[in-house]
Write an enzyme that holds these catalytic residues in place. Structure first.
Site, PDB file in Angstrom:
ATOM      1  N   ASP B  10      10.487  10.467 -10.086  1.00 17.26           N
ATOM      2  CA  ASP B  10      11.001  10.606 -11.443  1.00 17.26           C
ATOM      3  C   ASP B  10      11.595  12.013 -11.569  1.00 17.26           C
ATOM      4  OD1 ASP B  10      11.686  10.056 -14.009  1.00 17.26           O
ATOM      5  OD2 ASP B  10       9.642   9.943 -14.800  1.00 17.26           O
ATOM      6  N   ASP B 193       6.313   1.030 -11.623  1.00 16.67           N
ATOM      7  CA  ASP B 193       5.390   2.067 -11.153  1.00 16.67           C
ATOM      8  C   ASP B 193       4.322   2.184 -12.212  1.00 16.67           C
ATOM      9  OD1 ASP B 193       7.159   3.762 -13.073  1.00 16.67           O
ATOM     10  OD2 ASP B 193       5.415   5.017 -12.631  1.00 16.67           O
ATOM     11  N   CYS B 243      -8.510  -6.604   2.307  1.00 15.75           N
ATOM     12  CA  CYS B 243      -8.493  -5.132   2.300  1.00 15.75           C
ATOM     13  C   CYS B 243      -9.722  -4.570   3.016  1.00 15.75           C
ATOM     14  CB  CYS B 243      -8.391  -4.583   0.872  1.00 15.75           C
ATOM     15  SG  CYS B 243      -9.966  -4.519  -0.002  1.00 15.75           S
ATOM     16  N   CYS B 246     -13.059  -5.263   1.123  1.00 14.49           N
ATOM     17  CA  CYS B 246     -13.565  -6.631   1.094  1.00 14.49           C
ATOM     18  C   CYS B 246     -13.925  -7.171   2.472  1.00 14.49           C
ATOM     19  CB  CYS B 246     -12.568  -7.546   0.395  1.00 14.49           C
ATOM     20  SG  CYS B 246     -12.411  -7.132  -1.356  1.00 14.49           S
ATOM     21  N   HIS B 272      -8.452  -1.505  -2.640  1.00 11.58           N
ATOM     22  CA  HIS B 272      -8.593  -2.901  -3.054  1.00 11.58           C
ATOM     23  C   HIS B 272      -7.609  -3.263  -4.174  1.00 11.58           C
ATOM     24  CE1 HIS B 272     -10.173  -6.759  -4.196  1.00 11.58           C
ATOM     25  NE2 HIS B 272     -10.132  -6.327  -5.447  1.00 11.58           N
TER      26      HIS B 272
END
Lengths: 287, 287
Positions: B10, B193, B243, B246, B272
């Protein structure tokens, strides 16, 4: 936890010291009062071994009382009698579980005795003699780094290492700064555990080797990464270091991570200081 | 930073909004007063582009004023005139640098215009028309998610996406929750975003997919890992998730990391939730 490398565990003996305000000691064990709901939790030598089996420990410690400093001779003597009794019970319980689980001599975990006796030479000697009689896979030197000055620690370590069996590992609990580790290795200590490298890292203090060998004085500097002087320093923390931090990032970037409270800074700094300790131990083994 | 994948930056336009108390806006740019030493820092459209080139950005934003909410029609109109002028100056400066650096059309970064105009339809329409006249590689929808309700955001997004060129990416700045992203994709937004996935993760709130598709209501649950109910929960956070968290750790262990303030908890939870968002976007692309 998913840690697939060796695990060394303490027994809770340090908490008998550090949580003194909320525990009582009896010959049976230590009774802790829960901070949360006031409920009572009894930690016995047997329960401490059970817990270490649950964790899957590879090197276990017996339950002991880590005596406070300063401590009267009378208190230390009485405490040692109990600690030796607890060591005996720990070993017995450990052997019972190994047998029950049918673990072979090669596959079973190791169990270490812990030498207590405060700053009193005859008590330390008695502790070594009694623990060796029981017989352990290694011997820890406990009850140090709880308030004594470094000369006293050196003295205790020297008395103890001279008496310990030469063919078993010696483990100095809770030590220490790099120079303390070097001195202790020189009088015969093999193993250490300490929060210093990671705690210092989280406070932004990074170890950097000088050109001196570890046997020499001033073999390292401490770099306080939060200092304004590093704001535009585009060099690595230590140009000879192979850690993730030093091979990828600048002092300036690490300082930025600390300034902005980015968790990555804590991680990179911890990895660096651990690498410093590992290289130091490597060098000490080669000496 | 050593990030070797695409970087979107930005311009500082959001800080023109969020640091309103310590800045002045002139036609030249925004003047910020340093919180540290009171010194003045002027951010012009040209300097914002220069800074993005220093960072090595791949997708740059023009400097704009992100108007506050609520905001009068008069304020929004005057601000938009300036924002369009800044967009023109940004583009001109950008092209000058691309030429000076001899960057080919293939190797140059991209530059996006930002549609402002607050909650006013005619201003949003004017913004699109003017920005398209200048010509950008993509178009951001800015000045949303600063206090409006979600119906207003939906309305602004619909007005704007209908008018934007079909062959350029549309980027909705600062949005959002999973269901907000799904709704926005359905009306033609391509890029987002948002701090939500990582900030929620750091607060122990983890997204878990239900059996519903993303187009349906209630396609996810939020699991508050700090709840006592997870103390002994030996299941993964989401058994279908691939992930690091997990596949390796239990809910109970993650809760333990949060309870003891271990930094690893923040990291695993963030990974995650980011994975949840990535899978959600994947599914949206397939629809």
């Amino acid at each position: 936890m998913k840690w697939d490398r060796p695990i060394l565990t303490d027994s809770g003996g340090f908490q008998v010291f550090s949580l003194a305000k909320i525990r009582k000691i009896t010959s049976e064990g230590a009774i802790f009062q829960s901070e949360i709901d006031g409920s009572r939790i009894t930690l016995t030598p047997e329960k401490a071994i059970d817990a270490q089996f649950v964790i899957g420990s590879d090197i276990m410690m017996v339950l002991d009382e880590c005596t406070p400093y300063p401590c009267t001779y009378e208190y230390a003597k009485k405490s040692l009698t109990m600690t030796i009794d607890w060591a005996r019970r720990s070993k017995k319980h450990f052997e019972m579980i190994v047998k029950k689980k049918k673990l072979s001599e090669k596959n079973r975990p190791l169990i270490f005795g812990i030498v207590q006796g405060s700053v009193f030479k005859d008590l330390r000697e008695e502790a070594v003699a009694e623990l060796v009689k029981i017989g352990f896979d290694g011997y820890a030197i406990g009850g140090v780094a709880v308030g004594e000055n470094m000369n006293q620690i050196d003295e205790i370590v020297c008395w103890t290492t001279e008496l310990l069996p030469k063919d078993k590992p010696r483990y100095l609990m809770g030590v220490g700064k790099p120079e303390e580790i070097v001195r202790s290795v020189h009088v015969g200590v093999d193993m250490f555990d300490c929060v210093i490298p990671t705690r210092e890292a989280r406070h932004g203090r990074l170890y950097v080797r000088t050109k001196k060998r570890v046997a020499e004085k001033k073999f390292y500097d401490v770099l306080n990464i939060k200092n304004a002087t590093f704001r535009d320093d585009m060099r690595p923390v230590d140009k000879y270091c192979v850690c993730l931090l030093c091979t990828q990032f600048t002092r300036s970037y690490l300082r930025h991570l600390f300034s902005t409270n980015e968790g990555l800074g804590l991680r990179l700094a911890s990895l660096h200081n651990l690498n410093f300790y590992l290289r130091m131990m490597e060098e000490l083994r080669k000496e």
